[in-house]
Design an enzyme around this catalytic site. Structure first.
Site, PDB file in Angstrom:
ATOM      1  N   GLU A  73      -9.858  -4.246  -5.731  1.00  0.00           N
ATOM      2  CA  GLU A  73      -9.137  -3.245  -5.019  1.00  0.00           C
ATOM      3  C   GLU A  73      -9.148  -1.948  -5.649  1.00  0.00           C
ATOM      4  O   GLU A  73      -9.158  -1.858  -6.992  1.00  0.00           O
ATOM      5  CB  GLU A  73      -8.148  -3.473  -4.120  1.00  0.00           C
ATOM      6  CG  GLU A  73      -6.949  -3.819  -5.062  1.00  0.00           C
ATOM      7  CD  GLU A  73      -5.566  -3.527  -4.213  1.00  0.00           C
ATOM      8  OE1 GLU A  73      -5.176  -2.486  -3.800  1.00  0.00           O
ATOM      9  OE2 GLU A  73      -4.995  -4.769  -4.037  1.00  0.00           O
ATOM     10  N   SER A  85       0.755  -1.266  -0.048  1.00  0.00           N
ATOM     11  CA  SER A  85      -0.051  -0.079   0.120  1.00  0.00           C
ATOM     12  C   SER A  85       0.818   1.181  -0.015  1.00  0.00           C
ATOM     13  O   SER A  85       1.685   1.565  -0.829  1.00  0.00           O
ATOM     14  CB  SER A  85      -1.008   0.070   0.982  1.00  0.00           C
ATOM     15  OG  SER A  85      -1.971   0.997   1.241  1.00  0.00           O
TER      16      SER A  85
END
Length: 336
Positions: free
Chosen positions: A260, A168
């Site tokens: 996502e 991330s």
């Protein structure tokens, strides 16, 4: 439908496998829990301080595995955790930057990934406890990660002993460090692994919109909140890998979930690396969400993804060793 894995040149790796029936049931339960217990809370209007408390409560639900040793140290003036799966861990090391929208997270929060990665890579894993925004905006986190990288080399390693990895926002820090090292003429690491990276701080990818509802983990408003707190200027070259010269990057593995919001970041970064001639592999995991690796205690797909990370690291070290041996042989012939 089989899981998709797009391979670039010269970087082997296992196919991302589709989940079985039992895992589908577990994943459905996890998805619902994350949607209620994480996505609905970790976003504005909650403050970063409150989000950190909520995130801390989630830690016990994402346990690591047993390792030979774990201890906290200071490297380059930065606190860090060293994790070794066995007593025989040698010079090879994975430098892992945790995620958390640049505002949350620590070496504790990502034990589910880092402890398993130590086993999968058969190497030491070092996790910097870098400074977080908003208390410490850009470039504090990038500088901390760079300081730890140079500290590992100062211990007697070469860049070819190091693979850098992150998830991330930590994936964004991997990109930032590689851009900085290349621009400064420093030695590049043996390889890179980016899990669901933030590659476009302007959030211009298609899946920011198309997967906003399907991702049970990551709320777009939290991304916006974190990036604003991080405060990187629009002309900061280390924050825009999609526009940067990435031709010097080492062999790179990128992993991302199908559902996502940051999937476009991974796909666009992989395409940019391919066009630049960098060996790259993109693994797209079916029916998975942002940073699903953190649920490795329940998801076989997460454990396989981490195993693939370890496989990539080992392959990079083997490639680097072979390249070093060829270089030494060439030097010997020249001096003869």
């Amino acid at each position: 439908e089989p899981c998709r894995a797009t391979a670039g040149a010269d970087v082997p790796g296992g196919e991302a496998r589709c989940p079985g029936g039992i895992e589908r049931v577990l994943a459905a339960g996890l998805s619902g829990f994350l949607r209620l217990g994480f996505k609905s809370l970790i976003k504005p209007p909650l403050t970063v301080r409150t989000q950190r408390r909520v995130g801390g409560l989630m830690g016990p639900l994402m346990p690591g595995v047993r390792t030979h040793r774990q201890f906290d140290v200071e490297l380059g003036g930065v606190k860090a955790r060293r994790i070794a799966a066995t007593a025989e861990a040698g010079r090879a090391v994975v430098l892992f930057f945790h995620g958390g929208a640049y505002c949350l997270g620590s070496p504790d929060s990502h034990r589910a990934i880092t402890t398993r990665l130590a086993h999968a890579a058969d190497a030491e894993v070092v996790v910097p406890d870098y400074r977080l925004a908003p208390e410490h905006p850009w470039p504090a986190a990038v500088e901390d990660c760079e300081a730890v990288y140079h500290a590992l080399i100062a211990e007697g390693r070469t860049p070819s002993d190091i693979v850098i990895s992150g998830d991330s926002a930590g994936g964004g820090l991997v990109a930032a460090l590689l851009i900085r090292l290349a621009s400064q003429g420093h030695g590049m690491p043996a390889g890179a692994i980016l899990v669901s990276p933030v590659a476009d701080p302007q959030l211009g990818g298609d899946t920011i919109r198309t997967c906003e509802r399907s991702d049970p983990m990551l709320h777009v408003d939290w991304l916006v909140q974190g990036l604003r707190a991080f405060g990187a200027p629009s002309d900061a070259p280390d924050q825009y890998p999609l526009k940067a010269d990435v031709s010097m990057w080492p062999p790179t593995l990128i992993q991302v979930g199908e559902h996502e919001v940051l999937r476009s970041d991974s796909e666009n970064l992989a395409a940019h690396l391919m066009r630049s001639g960098v060996p790259v592999r993109l693994e797209l995991y079916e029916d998975r969400w942002h940073d699903f690796h953190l649920q490795a205690v329940l998801l076989g797909s997460a454990r396989r993804a981490i195993a693939s990370m370890g496989q990539h690291a080992r392959h990079c070290w083997l490639q680097a060793a072979a390249g070093n041996a060829q270089s030494d042989a060439g030097d010997a012939r020249l001096s003869a």
